[in-house]
Write an enzyme that holds these catalytic residues in place. Structure first.
Site, PDB file in Angstrom:
ATOM      1  N   GLU A  52      -4.663   7.020  -5.648  1.00  0.00           N
ATOM      2  CA  GLU A  52      -4.836   6.206  -6.846  1.00  0.00           C
ATOM      3  C   GLU A  52      -6.186   6.500  -7.480  1.00  0.00           C
ATOM      4  OE1 GLU A  52      -4.220   2.079  -5.920  1.00  0.00           O
ATOM      5  OE2 GLU A  52      -2.164   2.397  -5.234  1.00  0.00           O
ATOM      6  N   HIS A  69      -0.766  -0.260  -9.971  1.00  0.00           N
ATOM      7  CA  HIS A  69      -1.433  -1.176  -9.036  1.00  0.00           C
ATOM      8  C   HIS A  69      -1.888  -2.457  -9.751  1.00  0.00           C
ATOM      9  CE1 HIS A  69      -3.695  -1.328  -4.956  1.00  0.00           C
ATOM     10  NE2 HIS A  69      -3.262  -2.524  -5.327  1.00  0.00           N
ATOM     11  N   ARG A  73       0.844  -1.182   0.000  1.00  0.00           N
ATOM     12  CA  ARG A  73       0.000   0.000   0.000  1.00  0.00           C
ATOM     13  C   ARG A  73       0.884   1.237   0.000  1.00  0.00           C
ATOM     14  NH1 ARG A  73      -2.957  -3.228  -1.341  1.00  0.00           N
ATOM     15  NH2 ARG A  73      -5.109  -3.685  -0.709  1.00  0.00           N
TER      16      ARG A  73
END
Length: 323
Positions: free
Chosen positions: A263, A282, A234
């Site tokens: 994000e 991601h 994260r």
């Protein structure tokens, strides 16, 4: 007919990876293939059912308060720090989750980033496309030191692969014991030693109050001048401002990142221009194998709720508030 929204289907594959036809006589399906921004409440107002993709769209209390029509949600996976389950329950919104599929994909991506950094693959690939030839000298990972922040399921998988590559593996986390580290094929060290002696540091921790900004200026200052830090966990675990300053100063080898504090990463974010970085959007959990499980279970969740017998419910308290 109820209105159903599928959120954040960036690749527009949701409808092809599960049998949504079993729902079409009961719901009207709308797919959102872009991240919802500040207008999320307005765009989601017509929907009775929302199908989330992990934590891509945050669902705080304020959003539940703005969506009185919302009755049911699904969540791919079984955990999302950005979903306020208490608020969902208070508003009578039942939330069901799905299975995960393989959880090894993130470890595989982390190794892709490690190997890409070792051989300067982004630089050399760009050079080839521009008509150039060799410009860098790579490194082997054999007999180098892999430092793992976190040694749970993913960290243990990283340790096994590191040992297969001939690396010395060391690990640290706040509750890790020497016995657990040894069982996973790693050596327990303190945090300072891990940052000071590792050639690659890979993060495999859950985001919490204890891990937020765990990697900041003091830790980055300990790293070797050619060491890389890899984050597939994260974004907020690393202090981005401290990392940017370190990269600009050129005091570490680089950073390979798959996750970010915000994000999608804004187009003008300084990380996009930072030197000695490998950036991916991601991708850790994004595989066809995982998506098939996610969307298959999503359809099952919706069908069960429509039948009045919801399954895999994350917030049973919401069931008592249903009309």
């Amino acid at each position: 007919m109820l209105e159903l929204a599928i959120l954040d289907d960036y690749q527009r594959v949701a409808l092809s990876l599960a049998d949504w036809d079993r729902l079409r006589d009961r719901v009207r399906i709308t797919v959102f293939d872009q991240a919802l921004g500040a207008d999320a409440a307005a765009r989601l107002a017509p929907f009775d059912i929302v199908c989330m993709m992990r934590e891509r769209t945050p669902f705080p209390r304020a959003l539940f308060e703005a969506l009185p029509k919302l009755k049911f949600m699904t969540l791919t996976g079984a955990r999302s720090p950005s979903l306020d389950l208490d608020a969902a329950s208070e508003h009578g919104v039942v939330v069901s989750h799905t299975g995960y599929g393989s959880q090894q994909s993130t470890a595989e991506l982390a190794w892709s980033l490690i190997l890409a950094s070792a051989r300067h693959l982004p630089t050399e690939t760009a050079g080839m496309r521009a008509g150039g030839w060799q410009t860098t000298v790579g490194r082997v990972v054999d007999r180098k030191v892999l430092g793992l922040l976190g040694l749970g399921k993913l960290g243990s998988r990283m340790a096994a692969i590191g040992r297969a590559f001939g690396m010395e593996v060391q690990a640290w986390s706040q509750n890790l014991t020497a016995e657990k580290a040894e069982a996973a094929g790693a050596r327990l060290v303190d945090k300072e030693t891990l940052f000071r002696t590792s050639d690659w540091i890979s993060i495999h921790l859950v985001l919490s109050d204890r891990s937020r900004a765990l990697v900041a200026a003091p830790e980055l200052a300990l790293m070797k001048p050619d060491a890389w830090i890899v984050n597939t966990s994260r974004g907020p675990i690393i202090d981005e401002a401290a990392l940017l300053a370190t990269l600009d100063a050129g005091t570490i080898g680089g950073a390979a990142l798959d996750v970010y504090a915000q994000e999608p990463l804004p187009a003008d974010h300084p990380l996009r221009r930072a030197p000695r970085t490998i950036l991916t959007p991601h991708l850790g959990f994004v595989t066809e194998d995982a998506y098939q499980v996610f969307y298959r279970d999503t359809v099952e969740d919706v069908a069960a709720w429509l039948d009045g017998a919801p399954v895999r419910v994350m917030n049973p308290a919401a069931l008592d508030r249903r009309p």
